[in-house]
Design a protein around this motif. Structure first.
Motif, mmCIF file in Angstrom:
data_model
loop_
_atom_site.group_PDB
_atom_site.id
_atom_site.type_symbol
_atom_site.label_atom_id
_atom_site.label_comp_id
_atom_site.label_asym_id
_atom_site.label_seq_id
_atom_site.Cartn_x
_atom_site.Cartn_y
_atom_site.Cartn_z
ATOM 1 N N MET A 1 0.836 -1.189 0.000
ATOM 2 C CA MET A 1 0.000 0.000 0.000
ATOM 3 C C MET A 1 0.878 1.250 0.000
ATOM 4 O O MET A 1 2.039 1.218 0.372
ATOM 5 N N TYR A 2 0.271 2.376 -0.392
ATOM 6 C CA TYR A 2 0.973 3.642 -0.297
ATOM 7 C C TYR A 2 1.122 4.027 1.172
ATOM 8 O O TYR A 2 0.340 3.576 2.029
ATOM 9 N N PRO A 3 2.097 4.882 1.494
ATOM 10 C CA PRO A 3 2.241 5.331 2.884
ATOM 11 C C PRO A 3 0.990 6.075 3.345
ATOM 12 O O PRO A 3 0.301 6.735 2.548
ATOM 13 N N ASP A 4 0.690 5.967 4.637
ATOM 14 C CA ASP A 4 -0.456 6.679 5.197
ATOM 15 C C ASP A 4 -0.200 8.183 5.161
ATOM 16 O O ASP A 4 0.876 8.656 5.546
ATOM 17 N N ILE A 5 -1.200 8.924 4.689
ATOM 18 C CA ILE A 5 -1.116 10.384 4.667
ATOM 19 C C ILE A 5 -2.457 10.950 5.101
ATOM 20 O O ILE A 5 -3.493 10.291 4.989
ATOM 21 N N GLU A 6 -2.427 12.161 5.596
ATOM 22 C CA GLU A 6 -3.643 12.838 5.996
ATOM 23 C C GLU A 6 -4.211 13.621 4.812
ATOM 24 O O GLU A 6 -3.448 14.143 3.983
ATOM 25 N N PRO A 7 -5.530 13.719 4.695
ATOM 26 C CA PRO A 7 -6.107 14.522 3.612
ATOM 27 C C PRO A 7 -5.753 15.991 3.776
ATOM 28 O O PRO A 7 -5.699 16.496 4.900
ATOM 29 N N TYR A 8 -5.485 16.654 2.663
ATOM 30 C CA TYR A 8 -5.187 18.082 2.748
ATOM 31 C C TYR A 8 -6.441 18.932 2.584
ATOM 32 O O TYR A 8 -6.423 20.139 2.779
ATOM 33 N N ASP A 9 -7.543 18.286 2.245
ATOM 34 C CA ASP A 9 -8.816 19.005 2.166
ATOM 35 C C ASP A 9 -9.937 17.995 2.361
ATOM 36 O O ASP A 9 -9.807 16.823 1.989
ATOM 37 N N HIS A 10 -11.015 18.434 2.973
ATOM 38 C CA HIS A 10 -12.164 17.549 3.173
ATOM 39 C C HIS A 10 -13.390 18.401 3.468
ATOM 40 O O HIS A 10 -13.292 19.600 3.743
ATOM 41 N N GLY A 11 -14.544 17.784 3.393
ATOM 42 C CA GLY A 11 -15.766 18.529 3.656
ATOM 43 C C GLY A 11 -16.992 17.656 3.473
ATOM 44 O O GLY A 11 -16.894 16.431 3.324
ATOM 45 N N MET A 12 -18.148 18.302 3.480
ATOM 46 C CA MET A 12 -19.426 17.619 3.295
ATOM 47 C C MET A 12 -20.101 18.190 2.058
ATOM 48 O O MET A 12 -20.303 19.398 1.954
ATOM 49 N N LEU A 13 -20.403 17.319 1.117
ATOM 50 C CA LEU A 13 -21.026 17.733 -0.146
ATOM 51 C C LEU A 13 -22.543 17.702 -0.003
ATOM 52 O O LEU A 13 -23.126 16.668 0.320
ATOM 53 N N ASP A 14 -23.169 18.843 -0.236
ATOM 54 C CA ASP A 14 -24.628 18.932 -0.177
ATOM 55 C C ASP A 14 -25.208 18.317 -1.452
ATOM 56 O O ASP A 14 -24.989 18.811 -2.554
ATOM 57 N N VAL A 15 -25.934 17.221 -1.314
ATOM 58 C CA VAL A 15 -26.504 16.538 -2.468
ATOM 59 C C VAL A 15 -28.024 16.707 -2.540
ATOM 60 O O VAL A 15 -28.692 16.005 -3.296
ATOM 61 N N GLY A 16 -28.546 17.618 -1.750
ATOM 62 C CA GLY A 16 -29.965 17.925 -1.825
ATOM 63 C C GLY A 16 -30.814 17.185 -0.821
ATOM 64 O O GLY A 16 -30.404 16.170 -0.243
ATOM 65 N N ASP A 17 -31.993 17.716 -0.563
ATOM 66 C CA ASP A 17 -32.971 17.102 0.340
ATOM 67 C C ASP A 17 -32.416 16.882 1.750
ATOM 68 O O ASP A 17 -32.797 15.942 2.447
#
Length: 212
Positions: A1-17
């Motif tokens: 596997m690739y080395p463990d890394i932390e995400p440099y960006d993340h969030g919550m996508l509004d998909v409606g309703d």
């Protein structure tokens, strides 16, 4: 596997309703993007559930009058019952079934995550909520609309022993998605933890990264 890394960006996508989907981005911000998707059998609505009959113990976990209908909906109702004992039994029954169907090899140990009663209830409620409504997708919409992905390369990797998501949908997607590449992995089931499945995922990502 690739080395463990932390995400440099993340969030919550509004998909409606009122629904939101978590997303994150890892790796080189200037690199070539690769979208990794782990799907479920969302194109099969409740009307198709009788094509995959569960074992009797799973069916017997819901009221008798609901055993030949939408079992996900029946379990969802139990998981929201006012009685904590009813909720706990339903969560344990559902998670026992989930865990059993992915352990397709002798000696594979149960998933320790299901030992946590808080996780059990949360997981079972989430899964049954989506399954009971076929993820709010029209019948066969994923395959029917796959042609829109023409020009976008894709690799479909599916374990031949996947009981919860048989490989027929992956095969149909590969036929409908121009340029898609399908790998049916022998002797591996659901999830991406198998050695050969992992190798294929890494090979696909490396291949896309090297493409001009």
């Amino acid at each position: 596997m690739y080395p463990d890394i932390e995400p440099y960006d993340h969030g919550m996508l509004d998909v409606g309703d009122g629904h939101r989907v978590y997303w994150e981005v890892c790796g080189d911000p200037a690199g070539k993007p690769a979208l990794v998707v782990h799907g479920r059998r969302a194109d099969r609505g409740p009307e198709h559930q009788h094509h995959r009959p569960p074992d009797r113990r799973f069916r017997d976990g819901v009221p008798e009058g609901q055993r030949d209908g939408n079992l996900a909906l029946a379990y969802s109702c139990l998981l929201h019952d006012p009685d904590p004992a009813v909720r706990e039994k339903a969560a344990r029954d559902w998670c026992d079934w989930e865990d059993t169907q992915v352990r397709t090899h002798p000696g594979r140990r149960p998933d320790a995550a299901y030992d946590d009663p808080v996780f059990r209830l949360r997981f079972a409620r989430l899964v049954t909520h989506y399954w009971a409504h076929a993820a709010w997708l029209e019948e066969d919409v994923l395959v029917r609309e796959a042609g829109k992905l023409a020009g976008i390369p894709g690799v479909l990797i599916h374990g031949r022993l996947d009981i919860s998501g048989p490989p027929d949908i992956a095969w149909r997607m590969a036929q409908a998605w121009p340029g898609a590449e399908l790998h049916l992995v022998e002797q591996e089931g659901h999830g991406a933890g198998g050695r050969r499945t992992t190798e294929l995922i890494l090979a696909a990502l490396d291949h896309f990264a090297l493409r001009s």
